[in-house]
Write an enzyme that holds these catalytic residues in place. Structure first.
Site, PDB file in Angstrom:
ATOM      1  N   PRO A   1      13.570   5.952   5.340  1.00  0.00           N
ATOM      2  CA  PRO A   1      12.125   5.741   5.399  1.00  0.00           C
ATOM      3  C   PRO A   1      11.748   4.397   5.992  1.00  0.00           C
ATOM      4  O   PRO A   1      10.578   4.120   6.204  1.00  0.00           O
ATOM      5  CB  PRO A   1      11.718   5.797   3.923  1.00  0.00           C
ATOM      6  CG  PRO A   1      12.922   5.377   3.166  1.00  0.00           C
ATOM      7  CD  PRO A   1      14.127   5.687   4.008  1.00  0.00           C
TER       8      PRO A   1
ATOM      9  N   TYR B   1      11.744  -2.321  -0.491  1.00  0.00           N
ATOM     10  CA  TYR B   1      12.966  -1.539  -0.287  1.00  0.00           C
ATOM     11  C   TYR B   1      14.155  -2.456  -0.547  1.00  0.00           C
ATOM     12  O   TYR B   1      14.214  -3.564  -0.007  1.00  0.00           O
ATOM     13  CB  TYR B   1      13.060  -1.028   1.155  1.00  0.00           C
ATOM     14  CG  TYR B   1      12.086   0.090   1.477  1.00  0.00           C
ATOM     15  CD1 TYR B   1      12.371   1.398   1.098  1.00  0.00           C
ATOM     16  CD2 TYR B   1      10.902  -0.169   2.155  1.00  0.00           C
ATOM     17  CE1 TYR B   1      11.489   2.423   1.394  1.00  0.00           C
ATOM     18  CE2 TYR B   1      10.016   0.854   2.449  1.00  0.00           C
ATOM     19  CZ  TYR B   1      10.316   2.148   2.070  1.00  0.00           C
ATOM     20  OH  TYR B   1       9.446   3.153   2.365  1.00  0.00           O
TER      21      TYR B   1
ATOM     22  N   ARG C   1       0.879  -3.433   0.425  1.00  0.00           N
ATOM     23  CA  ARG C   1       0.188  -2.152   0.301  1.00  0.00           C
ATOM     24  C   ARG C   1      -1.321  -2.315   0.152  1.00  0.00           C
ATOM     25  O   ARG C   1      -1.838  -3.421  -0.059  1.00  0.00           O
ATOM     26  CB  ARG C   1       0.779  -1.395  -0.884  1.00  0.00           C
ATOM     27  CG  ARG C   1       2.142  -0.767  -0.547  1.00  0.00           C
ATOM     28  CD  ARG C   1       1.980   0.512   0.254  1.00  0.00           C
ATOM     29  NE  ARG C   1       1.314   1.481  -0.557  1.00  0.00           N
ATOM     30  CZ  ARG C   1       1.910   2.376  -1.338  1.00  0.00           C
ATOM     31  NH1 ARG C   1       3.216   2.456  -1.346  1.00  0.00           N
ATOM     32  NH2 ARG C   1       1.213   3.214  -2.070  1.00  0.00           N
TER      33      ARG C   1
ATOM     34  N   ASP D   1       4.395   5.812   3.091  1.00  0.00           N
ATOM     35  CA  ASP D   1       3.157   5.029   3.155  1.00  0.00           C
ATOM     36  C   ASP D   1       2.847   4.472   4.537  1.00  0.00           C
ATOM     37  O   ASP D   1       1.765   3.960   4.763  1.00  0.00           O
ATOM     38  CB  ASP D   1       3.164   3.904   2.116  1.00  0.00           C
ATOM     39  CG  ASP D   1       4.354   2.953   2.275  1.00  0.00           C
ATOM     40  OD1 ASP D   1       5.083   3.073   3.280  1.00  0.00           O
ATOM     41  OD2 ASP D   1       4.560   2.106   1.394  1.00  0.00           O
TER      42      ASP D   1
END
Lengths: 639, 639
Positions: free
Chosen positions: B363, B280, B271, B77
Site C-alpha cells: 500500500p 507504516y 491524515r 487513504d
C-alpha cells in the site's frame, strides 16, 4: 452543472428524481416554553441567525415561520462576493460555487441611434474588479441558500429545525427585563397561533431572553416594538419573472441591462443550471397612493413588455417558474431594536429586527438578501457572546448602531440606482430622451465595491477601534471586513486563504503579522507576544478563556511570518503557536503561515502590512476588523 | 477542516453528533432475480462501478457485499491527482478537497552520520510537479470515498443501494452466453448465501448479464473463472496504524519517509482533520512460507518500533483508530475476464474481475485504491455502452487488455519501491549500510507522474488510435487521460476547466480546437465540421444518437477558439454549437470556449495544439484520449 432543462424543479439538482429533491423537514410538536432566542421568520435573515446560534450548544434557540414549510422557488437570487465570504465561514461556499451562475461580466444595451425601436450593445464590463474578493459574484435561487443554512442547523450541536405554521400574535417585554443584571433570563413573552390544519387556532406562549424579528417588510415584531418604516411612497412598479425561454438575444447568459428608447428597461439576470433566466421588467409609474396589485398585471403582460424592449431580438417563453410584481419603495426604520435612543444608557435591548423588517428597497441592485444576511451575521455573535457571558449586554446596542447606518447607505444607493434604471433621475432628461446608458454604466462601475458588499465600513465604537495604528496595515482597514489573501500553512505547506480560518463560530481572531526577519527567536516580538498571551495575568486569552476549554476557544491566535515556509523551523516556534488541545492534549499545527511566495501573492504586499514592524489585526467573529495594533502593544482594548 | 481532536469518529465530520455521522443505509429484502450487472464487493472498485452504472436508468445493476454494512475506518487513504480528476467527473471532488489532507511536500530522513542511532532530514521536495493536474494529491479515509460513491448511487436515476451480508457461493455461465447475439440476456447464474442473522443460510439465485468481481485479493469470482494471482511469495511484512499522537518530530504534518540505520523504515502519512496520522512500520523479514499473522504482532509492538526509528524524536500515541499488519506480495492475474486468450475471437466476456481481485501489492506507493478505481472506471462505460447497444460486445475485450497492462506496470513499480523502502534492493548495500536515502528520493521524484496516476498510457486498439495526427496536439497524447486546462466559456465568460465538462455519464466527447483566426465564418473549418456533424448521413452523431434523444446524448461536441472571448460574436456561431435540447428545445449555451488569455494560461500553448491547423480530440467516457484528428477529417474511425 446544467439543470432545469425540462422545467424548473426546486431542491437539490444533484438528486435525479425531482420528487426526492426536497424532503419535508421541520420541528414537530409544541414550541418550547422557554428559549434564549426566539427568531421569527425563516427567510435569509432568520436562517442566518439560526445557523449562527445553532453552533452554540449552550444556547437554546427557536425559529418559527408563518409558512407551512420551506421556500421552494422565487424571491431573491443575487449573492454578493462578501456574502460568499460569509458562506465560507458557515462551511457551504463550495456548494454555492458549484451550483450557482457566476456573474463574470455585465453588458449594457441602449436604443440604436439609427433605428430607435431597436436595441444595440453599448458596453461590456467585468462585473467585479480584480482582487476585490477571492469569491465571485454569483446568482442562486434564494430557496437553495435557505437549504444550505437549514443543513448547517440540522448538523449543528443544537440540531435546530424550524417550527412552521406559527403566526406571531404579540410580544410583551417585562419592564425589568431590559434594565440589567437581576432580571429574569426570559423577560419577553411571545404569543403565537398555530396555522397547521390539525392544530389550527391553538395559542402557544414562549418566554424568551431575546426575540428577533426577521419577519419581512410587514414585520409584526417591528410593529410590536412601536417602530415603523419611513420613506417615500412607492411609485415605481416592476415585474419579475424566472423563465425558461428561447431567444436570439446574444447576451442572454450575461447580466444585461437594456434601456430602450421608449418602452422602458429590463434587467436580465442569468440563473443557475444554464437555462433559467430572471427578467426584471419596468412597468408604468404608479399614481400617488396606487398599488401595483390593483393593476391586475399578468405574466403575459410582462412577457409582452420584455419582448417590446428586446426588439429586434425575439423572446419565446416556454415556462414561467415564478413571477411577481412589486412597487419600489425605499423605506427605513430609524432604529433596529426596542430601546429608544434616549434610553440607550439605561436599558438593554431585548427585541431586534433584521432584514426587510427594517429596510425595504428594490431588488435590482441585488442587495436584499445580502444585506439581510449581514444584519443577522452582525447580531448573531453578539447575542451569542452576551448569552454565554463573554460580553456585557451593552454590546447589543452596537447592532442597531452599525446596521442602521449600513441600511441608510443602502436606501440612498438604491434610490439613485432605481431611478437611474427607470431613467427618471437624469436631470438632463428634460427632453425625454430616456436614460443615458453611459451614465448608467459609469454609475455601475463606480459602485462595484458597494454592490459586492465589501464597502461596508463600521464606524468607531467599543468594537471598532480608532485608526491610531492603521498605518501598520493600510490594506486591512478597521471597520471593514478582513480581506483574505493567499498564504502557505507552515506545518504542511498547504496553499490556502488566510481568511478561511475565520469560521462562523463566535470566536475572535488575532492575526499577528511578524516583522522582517522575525523567526520567533528568543528575542523576537512575536515570541514576546506569545509569551504574554500564554502566561501574563493581563493576557486577554487567560482572562476570557474558561479553564476547562481549549486555549483558542474564545480568541484564536494565528501568526504570519515573512519568510518562505521552508525557511522556518517549526520545532523552534513558540509553544503557544502549537497549542495542546482536546482530551488528549494533541498539538494543533494550523496556527502558523507564510506568504505564498511562489505564486507571487505576498500577503504583506497585498495588504500593505508594515514589513519592518509587523502588526496585530484583531478580527471580530463576523469577520470585521476591530483593531490594528503594534506587536508590542499587548493590551488589546479598543482605544 | 479540523476534526478527530477528541478521538477518531467515522462518518461525515460536518455533522456535530458522532452518532448521526453515519446512517445505516442499504437495500432491503431479497436480491432481484434478474439483473444486467451483478457487482460483488463494496470496496472502491465495486462502488466506482456501481456509481457509474447507476447513472444509466435503463441498466439494472445490483451490488452485494459480504460485510453487514458499510466500511467505517481503516484501509486505503491515498488519492492520486488522477483519481481526483475522476471524482470531479462523478461530481464530488469539491467534497474531497474540503475534507482531505493535501500532500504538498514530502520529506526524507536518514540516520545522522554523527550519531547513527538518530535521524536527520536529508531532503524535502514538492510532492507533485507543477502543472501535472489541476488537482492536488490528497489523503482521506477510504470509508469517506465509499460514502461519496454511495451518495452518487443514492441520488442517481437508479437509486442504487448495496445489499449487504451476502456471500458469493458460485457462478455458472451458460456456454451459449458468451458466444454472441442470440443468447439469453442473463447467461450468468450466481448463487449467494445470506449472512444476516434473521435470514442466515438462505440461498438466493441471481441471473445476470454480467458479473464483476470486486471482491478483493481472495476473490471468489476470480476462483470461479479459474484464474489465480501469480507472483512472488510475500516475505516483507509491514504494520500500519492510524493514530492520534503527540510528537516533537517536526515533519509530522508532512508525508515523510524515515530510513533509520538499523531499526528499519517508517512512512508517515498525515491524515485528514489536522490531528490523525498514519504510520507504516517495516517489520522483520518473514521466513519462506511464513505468514505475518503467526507472529502475533501487537499494536504496542508497532508503536515501539516507530519510536525506535524516530529517535531522537518522541512519539506518544494517545489513540489508535485502526491498525493492521500485512505481508507484501506483488501478485497479478494474467487476464481480467473469463475468456481465455485463445478464445478472444470467438467468445465475449461475461465475468470480470477488478482491483485487488486481479492485482495485489504494497500500500505504500498509495496506488491500491487508485488503480482499483481506474479499473472500474475503464470497465463501467464499456458495460454501459454494450448493454445500451451503443457498442458491440467485443469492446469488452479491451478491459482486460488495457487494465492488465497497467496492473503489470504497477506490480513492477511496487516491487522496486517496496524493496527500496526496505533497503534490500540496493545492490550497493553489500556492506549492510541500509537504504540509500538519496537514491530513494531520486526514485520518488522520477516516478512522480506514475504515482500521480497520470502516466497511464493505453496501447493502440479499437478505442485508442494510432498516433497518425498526434503532431496536431503534442500535449494531448492518444491513450493518456485528457489533461485539462483553463478556458473561458464564451456565452457567460466563466473561467473554468475544460476537462471538467467531461462527466462520468458514459458519453464521448469531441473537443474541436479551431485554427488560427477561425471565428466560425461561413468558409471556416469549424463550421464545415459542425455542418457535417449536424447534417451528413455519414455523421457519427446522426448515426449513433437515437432520434428522440438530445443531440449531445451520445457524443458531446465542444469547440475551443483561439480568440479572446470578447472577440467572438455568439450570434454568428454555428447552430450546432448552440444545440436545442429537452422538451422545450432550449438552447444549450455551454459548448463554446476561448483561452483564458488574462491569466496567461492559453490552452493552445499549454497543450501544444497546432495553431495553424487546429484539431479534433476524441475523448472516451473514462476521460482517456481515443484519437487526434485534423478538423477536416470528418470520419472519426480509429485508423
Amino acid at each position: 452543472m446544467q439543470f432545469h432543462l425540462n422545467g424548473f424543479e426546486p431542491g437539490d439538482p444533484e438528486i435525479f428524481d425531482p420528487a426526492e429533491r426536497y424532503r419535508a423537514s421541520a420541528a414537530s410538536g409544541m414550541l418550547p416554553v422557554e428559549v434564549d432566542v426566539l427568531i421569527v421568520g425563516c427567510g435569509p435573515a432568520g436562517l442566518t441567525l439560526a445557523a449562527q446560534l445553532s453552533t452554540f450548544p449552550d444556547i437554546k434557540t427557536c425559529i418559527v415561520d408563518q409558512k407551512s414549510g420551506r421556500l421552494l422557488r422565487g424571491q431573491a437570487d443575487g449573492i454578493a462576493c462578501r456574502t460568499m465570504e460569509m458562506f465560507q465561514a458557515f462551511g457551504f461556499s463550495e456548494r454555492v460555487l458549484k451550483e450557482s451562475y457566476w456573474v463574470n461580466e455585465t453588458t449594457f444595451w441602449k436604443s440604436d441611434d439609427r433605428r430607435r425601436e431597436n436595441i444595440v450593445r453599448s458596453g461590456r464590463i467585468q462585473d467585479t474588479e480584480d482582487g476585490l474578493s477571492e469569491f465571485p459574484h454569483v446568482i442562486l435561487n434564494q430557496a437553495r441558500v435557505h437549504d444550505f443554512f437549514l443543513d448547517v442547523m440540522r448538523k449543528s450541536p443544537s440540531r435546530l429545525e424550524p417550527y412552521y405554521a406559527r403566526r406571531l400574535i404579540d410580544i410583551q417585554t417585562s419592564p425589568a427585563g431590559s434594565s440589567g443584571d437581576h432580571a429574569s433570563p426570559y423577560p419577553v413573552r411571545v404569543r403565537l397561533e398555530r396555522l397547521d390544519p390539525s392544530q389550527e387556532g391553538q395559542i402557544e406562549t414562549v418566554e424568551a431572553g431575546y426575540v428577533v424579528g426577521c419577519d419581512g417588510a410587514r414585520s409584526t415584531v417591528r410593529k410590536s416594538i412601536g417602530r415603523a418604516l419611513h420613506g417615500e411612497s412607492a411609485n415605481h412598479a416592476w415585474g419579475v419573472m424566472d423563465v425558461l425561454a428561447v431567444t436570439d438575444f446574444p447576451d442572454i447568459r450575461l447580466k444585461s441591462l437594456i434601456q430602450s428608447a421608449s418602452q422602458g428597461s429590463i434587467l436580465i439576470i442569468p440563473r443557475e443550471g444554464g437555462y433559467l433566466v430572471r427578467i426584471y421588467v419596468e412597468l408604468d409609474k404608479l399614481d400617488p397612493g396606487e398599488r401595483v396589485s390593483n393593476r391586475n398585471i399578468t405574466s403575459d403582460y410582462l412577457i409582452a413588455a420584455a419582448q417590446q424592449i428586446m426588439r429586434p431580438y425575439t423572446l419565446e417563453v416556454k415556462e414561467i417558474a415564478w413571477w411577481s410584481v412589486y412597487e419600489i419603495g425605499q423605506r427605513l426604520c430609524d432604529k433596529f431594536d426596542d430601546v429608544p435612543e434616549e434610553d440607550v444608557e439605561k436599558r438593554m435591548p431585548r427585541v431586534f429586527i433584521t432584514g426587510d423588517a427594517c429596510h425595504t428597497h428594490s431588488p435590482k441592485a441585488g442587495q436584499g438578501m445580502n444585506v439581510s444576511i449581514q444584519d443577522s451575521f452582525n447580531l448573531g455573535w453578539k447575542l451569542g457572546s452576551v448569552l454565554r457571558k463573554r460580553c456585557a449586554p451593552r454590546l447589543l446596542h452596537t447592532y442597531s448602531a452599525e446596521r442602521q447606518a449600513v441600511a441608510k447607505e443602502l436606501i440612498d444607493f438604491d434610490r439613485e440606482w432605481a431611478q437611474m434604471l427607470s431613467g427618471s433621475s437624469s436631470e438632463n432628461d428634460a427632453e425625454g430622451e430616456g436614460p443615458d446608458p453611459a451614465e448608467t454604466q459609469r454609475y455601475f462601475i463606480r459602485h462595484g465595491r458597494y454592490t459586492a458588499g465589501t464597502a461596508t465600513h463600521y464606524r468607531s465604537s467599543a468594537i471598532s477601534a480608532e485608526p491610531t495604528y492603521q498605518h501598520l496595515a493600510e490594506g486591512l482597514v478597521i471597520g471593514t471586513r478582513f480581506h483574505s489573501a493567499p498564504v502557505i500553512r507552515l506545518a504542511d505547506a498547504k496553499p490556502m486563504h488566510l481568511g478561511h480560518t475565520v469560521k462562523a463560530d463566535g470566536r475572535w481572531r488575532l492575526f499577528t503579522f511578524a516583522g522582517e526577519g522575525d523567526a520567533a527567536a528568543p528575542s523576537s516580538k512575536i515570541r514576546a507576544l506569545c509569551e504574554f498571551l500564554a502566561d501574563s495575568r493581563e493576557s486577554p486569552i487567560r482572562r476570557y478563556t474558561p479553564s476547562q476549554e481549549d486555549i483558542d476557544s474564545v480568541i484564536d491566535v494565528r501568526a504570519i511570518f515573512q519568510q518562505g515556509h521552508r525557511e522556518l523551523a517549526i520545532e523552534s516556534m513558540p509553544a503557544f503557536l502549537l497549542p495542546r488541545k482536546g482530551r488528549y492534549a494533541l498539538r494543533d499545527y494550523e496556527k502558523m503561515f507564510c506568504p505564498d511566495l511562489k505564486s507571487g501573492n505576498d500577503i504583506f504586499n497585498m495588504r500593505s502590512i508594515n514589513r519592518e514592524r509587523g502588526c496585530i489585526i484583531v478580527v471580530r467573529p463576523d469577520q470585521y476588523i476591530a483593531h490594528v495594533l503594534p506587536l508590542s502593544r499587548h493590551s488589546l482594548t479598543a482605544s
